[in-house]
Write a protein that holds these residues in place. Structure first.
Motif, PDB file in Angstrom:
ATOM      1  N   ILE A 175       0.857  -1.185   0.000  1.00  0.00           N
ATOM      2  CA  ILE A 175       0.000   0.000   0.000  1.00  0.00           C
ATOM      3  C   ILE A 175       0.892   1.234   0.000  1.00  0.00           C
ATOM      4  CG2 ILE A 175      -1.824   1.250   1.195  1.00  0.00           C
ATOM      5  CD1 ILE A 175      -2.574  -1.407   2.539  1.00  0.00           C
ATOM      6  N   PRO A 176       0.865   2.037  -1.067  1.00  0.00           N
ATOM      7  CA  PRO A 176       1.834   3.134  -1.179  1.00  0.00           C
ATOM      8  C   PRO A 176       1.353   4.469  -0.627  1.00  0.00           C
ATOM      9  CG  PRO A 176       0.638   2.935  -3.231  1.00  0.00           C
ATOM     10  CD  PRO A 176       0.092   1.868  -2.308  1.00  0.00           C
ATOM     11  N   ASN A 177       2.320   5.266  -0.188  1.00  0.00           N
ATOM     12  CA  ASN A 177       2.115   6.689   0.036  1.00  0.00           C
ATOM     13  C   ASN A 177       2.718   7.399  -1.168  1.00  0.00           C
ATOM     14  OD1 ASN A 177       2.350   9.396   0.747  1.00  0.00           O
ATOM     15  ND2 ASN A 177       2.890   8.982   2.869  1.00  0.00           N
ATOM     16  N   THR A 178       1.892   8.002  -1.993  1.00  0.00           N
ATOM     17  CA  THR A 178       2.360   8.601  -3.246  1.00  0.00           C
ATOM     18  C   THR A 178       2.398  10.134  -3.194  1.00  0.00           C
ATOM     19  OG1 THR A 178       0.115   8.580  -4.177  1.00  0.00           O
ATOM     20  CG2 THR A 178       1.492   6.639  -4.569  1.00  0.00           C
ATOM     21  N   LYS A 179       2.341  10.684  -1.982  1.00  0.00           N
ATOM     22  CA  LYS A 179       2.246  12.135  -1.833  1.00  0.00           C
ATOM     23  C   LYS A 179       3.424  12.869  -2.479  1.00  0.00           C
ATOM     24  CE  LYS A 179       1.478  15.738   1.672  1.00  0.00           C
ATOM     25  NZ  LYS A 179       2.505  16.655   1.159  1.00  0.00           N
ATOM     26  N   LYS A 180       4.622  12.335  -2.325  1.00  0.00           N
ATOM     27  CA  LYS A 180       5.803  13.010  -2.852  1.00  0.00           C
ATOM     28  C   LYS A 180       5.691  13.205  -4.360  1.00  0.00           C
ATOM     29  CE  LYS A 180      10.850  12.444  -3.193  1.00  0.00           C
ATOM     30  NZ  LYS A 180      12.006  11.558  -2.836  1.00  0.00           N
ATOM     31  N   PHE A 181       5.298  12.154  -5.075  1.00  0.00           N
ATOM     32  CA  PHE A 181       5.202  12.256  -6.529  1.00  0.00           C
ATOM     33  C   PHE A 181       4.020  13.130  -6.938  1.00  0.00           C
ATOM     34  CE2 PHE A 181       3.863  10.712 -10.755  1.00  0.00           C
ATOM     35  CZ  PHE A 181       5.027  10.967 -11.446  1.00  0.00           C
ATOM     36  N   ARG A 182       2.891  12.982  -6.262  1.00  0.00           N
ATOM     37  CA  ARG A 182       1.714  13.778  -6.611  1.00  0.00           C
ATOM     38  C   ARG A 182       1.972  15.269  -6.381  1.00  0.00           C
ATOM     39  NH1 ARG A 182      -2.057  12.967  -3.270  1.00  0.00           N
ATOM     40  NH2 ARG A 182      -1.235  11.300  -1.950  1.00  0.00           N
ATOM     41  N   ASP A 183       2.628  15.590  -5.273  1.00  0.00           N
ATOM     42  CA  ASP A 183       2.918  16.997  -4.991  1.00  0.00           C
ATOM     43  C   ASP A 183       3.880  17.577  -6.020  1.00  0.00           C
ATOM     44  OD1 ASP A 183       1.289  16.891  -2.795  1.00  0.00           O
ATOM     45  OD2 ASP A 183       2.904  16.863  -1.309  1.00  0.00           O
ATOM     46  N   HIS A 184       4.810  16.770  -6.493  1.00  0.00           N
ATOM     47  CA  HIS A 184       5.818  17.279  -7.430  1.00  0.00           C
ATOM     48  C   HIS A 184       5.264  17.460  -8.845  1.00  0.00           C
ATOM     49  CE1 HIS A 184       9.752  18.097  -9.088  1.00  0.00           C
ATOM     50  NE2 HIS A 184       9.574  17.153  -9.999  1.00  0.00           N
ATOM     51  N   THR A 185       4.399  16.542  -9.282  1.00  0.00           N
ATOM     52  CA  THR A 185       3.957  16.540 -10.687  1.00  0.00           C
ATOM     53  C   THR A 185       2.497  16.900 -10.889  1.00  0.00           C
ATOM     54  OG1 THR A 185       3.352  14.195 -10.616  1.00  0.00           O
ATOM     55  CG2 THR A 185       5.637  14.731 -11.231  1.00  0.00           C
ATOM     56  N   GLY A 186       1.678  16.799  -9.837  1.00  0.00           N
ATOM     57  CA  GLY A 186       0.239  16.999  -9.995  1.00  0.00           C
ATOM     58  C   GLY A 186      -0.493  15.767 -10.500  1.00  0.00           C
TER      59      GLY A 186
END
Length: 340
Positions: A297-308
């Motif tokens: 189960i991932p935490n994808t906040k870093k990528f979402r915040d960087h790229t949208g």
């Protein structure tokens, strides 16, 4: 006159590589060079055959990640602006039977690609595809899994992807190359290989519907927890990775938003079948791994915040499209298919 960018895709004939090629053709003006082995099946890129034959924005070069000379020549000839390193021995269960091939292909193969880029195109923007499998057996208190979670690989494949991940980051730091690494969590959809659980289920159900096998689906571990993404969302993420302020040496977890067990995926596939309620489920020992990474189960906040980036395709559409893909293949290939 504007010079078009060139994207080099290793593993272009695989599920992810072929969908990425489709995305680039449809959404950019880039040229594409795809790396294939002489024996690579080309079915996944059949929709691009006309373009390939006419050298219309896409071409193929032959090479093998285990052969240094072929990789060196391919990069020297191409000198790409972007490189998506997707090729791998990507089947965790197979890696238990062929660990040395897995390690050579995935770790040393990545070194061969990066050494060639260092020599011929040091400023190429590079995506190294590792895997969520690097995290392996994660305790519940560490969920959802962020980028700093410790590695605990549960297969030779996962070990090889730890190496891939670290090799990519090392080359970024040591040689000042613009390399980013991703740990993509479970992603599926049309063209998914039948050695993966959900695709094997869809294939078996499609064969049952055509009367090719009895109404029984063979399964492995159904209790493993996964977060599912659609492959078409995944390749859009990879495009954003290399085009939205790429930061050398960065690493990102990427994944979907629908979390369920493998058993839940099986139940969804069966529910979409005309044989719903008539199919038996049978555990097959050969489909069980010696160790399983069972909490993905991932935490994808870093990528979402960087790229949208956000996943857009609903779980049910992904599974329905996967089943329809196998239905079409079963009609086309019929009894020549194996039930693996």
């Amino acid at each position: 006159m504007k010079i078009k960018k060139t994207a080099f895709i290793t593993g272009i004939s695989g599920m992810v590589g072929s969908h990425l090629a489709d995305f680039i053709i449809e959404n950019t003006d880039w040229n594409i060079v795809g790396l294939i082995r002489w024996r690579s099946p080309l079915e996944n890129i059949s929709s691009l055959t006309k373009r390939i034959n006419n050298n219309d924005r896409i071409s193929l070069v032959y090479g093998d990640l285990r052969d240094t000379v072929s990789i060196d020549k391919a990069i020297e000839k191409t000198k790409p602006d972007y490189l998506f390193h997707l090729a791998a021995q990507s089947y965790p269960l197979t890696s238990f039977e062929a660990p040395l091939d897995t390690l050579d292909t995935n770790i040393q193969g990545t070194v061969r690609v990066l050494e060639a880029l260092k020599k011929y195109k040091n400023d190429c923007i590079v995506h190294i595809c590792a895997s969520s499998e690097v995290f392996g057996r994660v305790p519940k208190e560490k969920l959802p899994i962020d980028e700093e979670c410790s590695f605990h690989p549960a297969s030779p494949y996962a070990i090889s992807k730890v190496g891939t991940d670290l090799v990519g980051r090392f080359y970024a730091e040591a040689y000042h190359m613009n390399i980013m690494t991703t740990r993509m969590f479970t992603h599926t959809g049309p063209r998914r290989g039948d050695v993966f659980a959900e695709s094997s289920f869809a294939k078996q159900v499609a064969m049952i519907e055509r009367g090719l096998i009895p109404p029984e689906v063979k399964v492995g571990n159904l209790n493993s927890l996964r977060t599912i993404a659609d492959v078409r969302d995944a390749v859009r993420a990879y495009y954003l990775l290399v085009t939205v302020n790429p930061i050398p040496g960065e690493y990102y977890n990427i994944g979907g938003s629908h979390t369920c067990t493998i058993g839940d995926v099986l139940n969804k596939i069966i529910s979409l079948s005309s044989y719903a309620g008539k199919i038996q489920i049978k555990e097959d020992a050969s489909r069980l791994r010696p160790i399983d990474a069972d909490l993905q189960i991932p935490n994808t906040k870093k990528f979402r915040d960087h790229t949208g980036w956000e996943p857009n395709i609903p779980f049910e559409k992904t599974i329905r499209d996967l089943l329809d893909y196998w239905r079409e293949k079963v009609v086309k290939d019929g009894s020549s298919l194996l039930t693996r």
